[in-house]
Design an enzyme around this catalytic site. Structure first.
Site, PDB file in Angstrom:
ATOM      1  CB  CYS A  16      -0.963  -0.027   1.185  1.00  7.83           C
ATOM      2  SG  CYS A  16      -0.162  -0.016   2.793  1.00  7.83           S
ATOM      3  NE  ARG A  17      -0.267   7.465   2.048  1.00  2.00           N
ATOM      4  CZ  ARG A  17       0.327   8.082   3.068  1.00  2.00           C
ATOM      5  NH1 ARG A  17       1.537   8.562   2.944  1.00  2.00           N
ATOM      6  NH2 ARG A  17      -0.296   8.213   4.217  1.00  2.00           N
TER       7      ARG A  17
END
Length: 149
Positions: free
Chosen positions: A108-109
């Site tokens: 993800c981030r």
């Protein structure tokens, strides 16, 4: 122990309950298999076994992604992995990873949502032998910094 106030049950935790909960959460967190930037970099574009899943939002993905990744938002990972292979192919345009996928990686981030997705895959049976679902905890943030993007 708890109180019923205004139609809401309010629960009060003992110190022992909180410590047990924290220990359990730590155990789950440590149990999540990780992959480093260096190990992932060695697989991207080179391994036919890599199934890389980007669990960020559509808007985040529009700003950049790791090459070869498949976008499956975190809140749909469980449903996606439970689909039959034909449904999965129709929805995501790629073959569904088998339960014994040797290189199933989520990112993800910053690593939290991908950890949730990895744990979801583990709970569905994507943990077999020494090769299993892993979380790229460095996430897209680290990848983009190291790749200069």
């Amino acid at each position: 122990m708890g109180d019923f106030i205004d139609g809401t049950v309010r629960t009060y935790w003992t110190k022992e309950d909180l410590e047990a909960c924290q220990t359990e959460m730590l155990t789950v967190r440590l149990a999540t298999k990780q992959i480093s930037y260096e190990d992932l970099k060695a697989l991207v574009g080179k391994s036919q076994n890599l199934f890389l899943v980007d669990v960020r939002t559509k808007e985040e993905v529009a700003n950049g992604r790791i090459p070869g990744s498949v976008h499956i938002p975190v809140d749909t990972v469980g449903t996606a992995l439970e689909m039959n292979p034909e449904e999965f192919l129709a929805k995501y345009g790629v073959t569904k990873p088998p339960l014994d996928a040797p290189e199933l990686v989520f990112y993800c981030r910053i690593g939290r949502r991908s950890e949730m997705a990895t744990n979801k895959a583990h709970s569905l049976g994507y943990v077999l032998g020494y090769t299993n679902a892993r979380n790229y905890a460095g996430a897209y943030k680290q990848w983009s910094e190291k790749e200069g993007k």
